[in-house]
Scaffold this active site. Structure first.
Site, PDB file in Angstrom:
ATOM      1  N   PRO A   1       0.779  -1.249   0.000  1.00  0.00           N
ATOM      2  CA  PRO A   1       0.000   0.000   0.000  1.00  0.00           C
ATOM      3  C   PRO A   1       0.806   1.292   0.000  1.00  0.00           C
ATOM      4  O   PRO A   1       0.777   2.076   0.956  1.00  0.00           O
ATOM      5  CB  PRO A   1      -0.836  -0.141   1.266  1.00  0.00           C
ATOM      6  CG  PRO A   1       0.032  -0.932   2.190  1.00  0.00           C
ATOM      7  CD  PRO A   1       0.762  -1.909   1.308  1.00  0.00           C
ATOM      8  N   CYS A   2       1.497   1.557  -1.106  1.00  0.00           N
ATOM      9  CA  CYS A   2       2.252   2.801  -1.214  1.00  0.00           C
ATOM     10  C   CYS A   2       1.320   4.013  -1.220  1.00  0.00           C
ATOM     11  O   CYS A   2       1.754   5.127  -0.933  1.00  0.00           O
ATOM     12  CB  CYS A   2       3.158   2.793  -2.440  1.00  0.00           C
ATOM     13  SG  CYS A   2       2.319   2.483  -3.985  1.00  0.00           S
TER      14      CYS A   2
END
Length: 163
Positions: free
Chosen positions: A122-123
């Protein structure tokens, strides 16, 4: 979105309209020493099920195995991204501190930008120190949508939390 997997796990989940897709595919072929071919496997089926659950607000954590070829620094950054809780955000500066490499916020941001497994790694949960949305290859509108979606299903306040 387009997804890819090896016999060991998912190695690609990307928006099809991103400019970085073609270079990512070439990099994966080089790093994995293979040619990308259309197909299906159990990891892609697992990913599809988990993504459906994520978008329906039923799951908050992905368990599908991932394959993340890259530099040692990139791998460390990507692994730490998976520790950011669903519905939470963290600044690039804070991410660098947690990795115990203060002053490396730009290097962390560059590694985030090279993440090939959107949403699962989850950047999108990493934001600017001032709370603004920055740097998402899928586009800031998607980043905002993903963060709003996670806030809605996490029960956390709507404003980004820096911790």
């Amino acid at each position: 979105m387009i997804a890819g997997a090896t016999e060991d796990g998912v190695c690609l989940l990307e928006f099809t309209d991103t400019r970085k897709l073609s270079p990512e595919l070439r990099d994966l072929e080089r790093l994995l020493g293979t040619t990308i071919e259309e197909g299906d496997n159990s990891y892609l089926k697992m990913l599809k099920t988990q993504l459906s659950g994520y978008f329906e607000g039923k799951i908050q954590e992905f368990t599908v195995p991932v394959v993340i070829p890259g530099s040692e620094f990139q791998k460390i950054v990507w692994q730490e991204l998976m520790n950011i809780p669903f519905g939470s955000t963290r600044s690039y500066h804070r991410q660098a501190e947690i990795l115990e490499i203060p002053g490396s916020a730009r290097a962390v941001a560059n590694a985030n930008a090279r993440n090939r497994i959107s949403i699962v790694i989850p950047c999108h949960r990493v934001i600017g120190s001032d709370g603004r949305l920055t740097g998402y290859a899928g586009g800031l509108k998607r980043k905002k949508w993903l963060l709003d979606h996670e806030k809605r299903y996490s029960g956390k306040p709507a404003d980004p939390e820096l911790f």
